[in-house]
Structures are given as structure tokens and as C-alpha cells.
Design a protein around this motif. Sequence first.
Motif, PDB file in Angstrom:
ATOM      1  N   VAL A 186      41.501  57.060  50.185  1.00 40.09           N
ATOM      2  CA  VAL A 186      41.058  55.753  50.676  1.00 40.09           C
ATOM      3  C   VAL A 186      40.804  55.888  52.171  1.00 40.09           C
ATOM      4  CG1 VAL A 186      41.648  53.332  51.001  1.00 40.09           C
ATOM      5  CG2 VAL A 186      42.374  54.526  48.923  1.00 40.09           C
ATOM      6  N   THR A 187      39.594  55.595  52.588  1.00 40.02           N
ATOM      7  CA  THR A 187      39.215  55.736  53.987  1.00 40.02           C
ATOM      8  C   THR A 187      38.889  54.370  54.576  1.00 40.02           C
ATOM      9  OG1 THR A 187      38.377  57.982  53.686  1.00 40.02           O
ATOM     10  CG2 THR A 187      37.524  56.750  55.569  1.00 40.02           C
ATOM     11  N   VAL A 188      39.442  54.104  55.755  1.00 44.32           N
ATOM     12  CA  VAL A 188      39.182  52.840  56.438  1.00 44.32           C
ATOM     13  C   VAL A 188      37.966  53.027  57.344  1.00 44.32           C
ATOM     14  CG1 VAL A 188      40.077  51.076  57.991  1.00 44.32           C
ATOM     15  CG2 VAL A 188      41.609  52.195  56.330  1.00 44.32           C
ATOM     16  N   GLY A 189      36.855  52.422  56.948  1.00 47.58           N
ATOM     17  CA  GLY A 189      35.645  52.458  57.743  1.00 47.58           C
ATOM     18  C   GLY A 189      35.498  51.166  58.529  1.00 47.58           C
ATOM     19  N   SER A 190      34.316  50.557  58.457  1.00 45.18           N
ATOM     20  CA  SER A 190      34.069  49.310  59.184  1.00 45.18           C
ATOM     21  C   SER A 190      32.730  48.735  58.758  1.00 45.18           C
ATOM     22  CB  SER A 190      34.046  49.565  60.700  1.00 45.18           C
ATOM     23  OG  SER A 190      33.609  48.416  61.409  1.00 45.18           O
ATOM     24  N   VAL A 191      32.603  47.396  58.859  1.00 44.45           N
ATOM     25  CA  VAL A 191      31.280  46.801  58.664  1.00 44.45           C
ATOM     26  C   VAL A 191      30.332  47.240  59.774  1.00 44.45           C
ATOM     27  CG1 VAL A 191      32.098  44.801  57.382  1.00 44.45           C
ATOM     28  CG2 VAL A 191      31.934  44.673  59.881  1.00 44.45           C
ATOM     29  N   GLY A 192      30.904  47.798  60.854  1.00 40.91           N
ATOM     30  CA  GLY A 192      30.075  48.348  61.920  1.00 40.91           C
ATOM     31  C   GLY A 192      29.208  49.499  61.468  1.00 40.91           C
TER      32      GLY A 192
ATOM     33  N   ILE B 237      43.735  47.886  50.399  1.00 39.73           N
ATOM     34  CA  ILE B 237      44.080  49.298  50.213  1.00 39.73           C
ATOM     35  C   ILE B 237      45.025  49.449  49.021  1.00 39.73           C
ATOM     36  CG2 ILE B 237      45.288  51.258  51.257  1.00 39.73           C
ATOM     37  CD1 ILE B 237      44.182  50.253  53.978  1.00 39.73           C
ATOM     38  N   LEU B 238      45.983  48.533  48.900  1.00 38.44           N
ATOM     39  CA  LEU B 238      46.890  48.558  47.750  1.00 38.44           C
ATOM     40  C   LEU B 238      46.095  48.458  46.439  1.00 38.44           C
ATOM     41  CD1 LEU B 238      49.729  48.433  46.456  1.00 38.44           C
ATOM     42  CD2 LEU B 238      49.653  45.942  46.817  1.00 38.44           C
ATOM     43  N   HIS B 239      45.128  47.565  46.388  1.00 39.86           N
ATOM     44  CA  HIS B 239      44.304  47.426  45.183  1.00 39.86           C
ATOM     45  C   HIS B 239      43.536  48.712  44.916  1.00 39.86           C
ATOM     46  CE1 HIS B 239      40.993  46.073  42.554  1.00 39.86           C
ATOM     47  NE2 HIS B 239      41.848  45.134  42.159  1.00 39.86           N
ATOM     48  N   ALA B 240      42.990  49.308  45.987  1.00 45.85           N
ATOM     49  CA  ALA B 240      42.230  50.548  45.825  1.00 45.85           C
ATOM     50  C   ALA B 240      43.097  51.676  45.272  1.00 45.85           C
ATOM     51  CB  ALA B 240      41.631  50.962  47.167  1.00 45.85           C
ATOM     52  N   LEU B 241      44.389  51.635  45.563  1.00 46.10           N
ATOM     53  CA  LEU B 241      45.301  52.682  45.111  1.00 46.10           C
ATOM     54  C   LEU B 241      45.869  52.431  43.716  1.00 46.10           C
ATOM     55  CD1 LEU B 241      47.347  53.396  48.369  1.00 46.10           C
ATOM     56  CD2 LEU B 241      45.564  54.819  47.350  1.00 46.10           C
ATOM     57  N   THR B 242      45.845  51.186  43.272  1.00 40.03           N
ATOM     58  CA  THR B 242      46.536  50.855  42.028  1.00 40.03           C
ATOM     59  C   THR B 242      45.611  50.376  40.908  1.00 40.03           C
ATOM     60  OG1 THR B 242      46.982  48.614  42.866  1.00 40.03           O
ATOM     61  CG2 THR B 242      48.687  50.291  43.216  1.00 40.03           C
ATOM     62  N   ALA B 243      44.418  49.930  41.236  1.00 34.77           N
ATOM     63  CA  ALA B 243      43.510  49.424  40.195  1.00 34.77           C
ATOM     64  C   ALA B 243      43.101  50.561  39.258  1.00 34.77           C
ATOM     65  CB  ALA B 243      42.275  48.796  40.832  1.00 34.77           C
ATOM     66  N   ARG B 244      42.976  50.255  37.990  1.00 38.14           N
ATOM     67  CA  ARG B 244      42.555  51.274  37.027  1.00 38.14           C
ATOM     68  C   ARG B 244      41.149  51.760  37.352  1.00 38.14           C
ATOM     69  NH1 ARG B 244      40.284  51.564  31.801  1.00 38.14           N
ATOM     70  NH2 ARG B 244      39.873  49.327  31.767  1.00 38.14           N
TER      71      ARG B 244
END
Length: 272
Positions: free
Chosen positions: A122-128, A227-234
Motif C-alpha cells: 500500500v503506497t501513500v501517493g497524493s491527488v497532487g 489503508i486498513l480497508h486496503a489491507l483487509t478487504a477481500r
Amino acid sequence: MSKTVLVTGASTGIGRATALLLARQGFTVHAGVRKEADGAALGPSVTPVVLDVTDAGRIAEVADSFDRLDALVNNAGVGVTGPVEFVSLDALRRQYEVNVFGQVAVTQAVLPLLRAARGRVVTVGSVGSWITLPFGGPLCSSKHAIRSLNDALRMEVKPHGVATILIEPGSIHTAAVDKLADEIEPRLDAIGAEGRRLYGEAYRTMTTAGLREERAGSDPEVVARAILHALTARRPRARYPVGRKSRLMSTLGRVLPQYTLDAVRLRALGLA
């Protein structure tokens, strides 16, 4: 069995909120920090790891310390602003060393572990990455770069069972935002007399408007929950625009004609 995650840039803001939330949700969290004191401040629920993402030797040591790793959260980042004409190349290189090369270096180091665990990046980017602001060229271009690299990685590692997700925050109010006001004049000093003559007034106007927007932004916890959703969602989404104006900004950046978008940006920042 508890899943193990490494979160980089966990000293403050989004990284700190993410590390603490994941720990509360039962993850075994290793939180990358620059200073031991920052790690201690996170409390007993996480394991601090002193990690500079520009230090290849230290990255290798951290990667070798894991027997298993289920997820990586690439959050470490810095922000360089200023006119392209006068921004120092050293500052520009630093922007990319942390925001782009550092994230790639950590990802490369732990991918064998993630492949074995069929884990997630999971990478934190930006709307930038979608809508560049005047004087935001260094920062926004680094976010463009990491978005493109993330797109390539997502397709490359999918056959190996690794999911790759990009988080795209909009306006987020962190402690770092409040420090930016004190950095305006030092940054103008760094571009010299001619730079200040040509761009000083516009840079102050842009930064003041940007600070106002960020101070009205969402809490870092909003990003942590994405981020939690990205790590746990099926089936996690490929991208998560999150926080105040994230969807609006990314949509405008994709659909408006370029000169219209320029005018919108300049007007919003008081530079029309």
C-alpha cells in the motif's frame, strides 16, 4: 495468526495514525521512524524500527530482520516547493530520493517476503499526482512518478499473488502543515534575490492559500482507515481517493481542458 506490517514514515501524521490504528486492529506493526524518540512516543502497541528510506544498508537490515511480512505501507515522504526556475537541484534530488527512490527501494527489499505471504503493498501517493499546483512542481511530480511506478508494479506482481494499492489523500491536516508557515521565508531565502523578485509575492500568496486549505482538511485517521480497508478487504480497490476534496481534485485533473484547469488552479490560489 496476526498479520505483520511495516509502515514507513510513522513518526507523525498519516504514518503515525496508520501504525496505531493497525495495532488496535490486531496487526503486528513495525513502525519506521527516523529517531528512537519518535518510536518511543508511539507507545507499546507497535515495534519501532529506525529506518531512513534513503539508506540502502539500513533497508537491507530491516528486510532481513523479518521471518514473515504480510504487508508494506509506503508512507515516508517529504515536500519541496518553489519555482522550477530556482529550486536547487539538491533539493529536487532529495524530493525524489525520499518520495520515489526510497519507496521503490523498500518495496524491492521486501517483495520476496510479500510474495511468500501473498501480501500487499500500500503506497501513500497524493491527488497532487493528478493536478499540479504552481510552485508545487517538485512535490507533485514525485507523486506523478510514484503513481506511474505503482501502476506498473500492480500489473507485474499480481500473477504472484501480491496486491498493490495506491492511497490518494486530498487535504489532510497534520502537524507538518502547521510548520509550513514558518518555512515560507527560509524557502524564499534559498532561491536568492532574483528568485524572490520574480516569484516571492506569488509564492507567499500560493502558500498562504494552500495552508488555509490544508488546515481545513481531514484528520489523518481518515487516511488510516482507507489503508486498513486496503489491507483487509477481500478485493481492495486499485486506488483510494480519500480526504477533503480528493475526488474533486483528481476528477478535475483528468477531465478539464488544460488551460481551463490552469485558470481554475490560479484562481483558487489567488494568483489569477
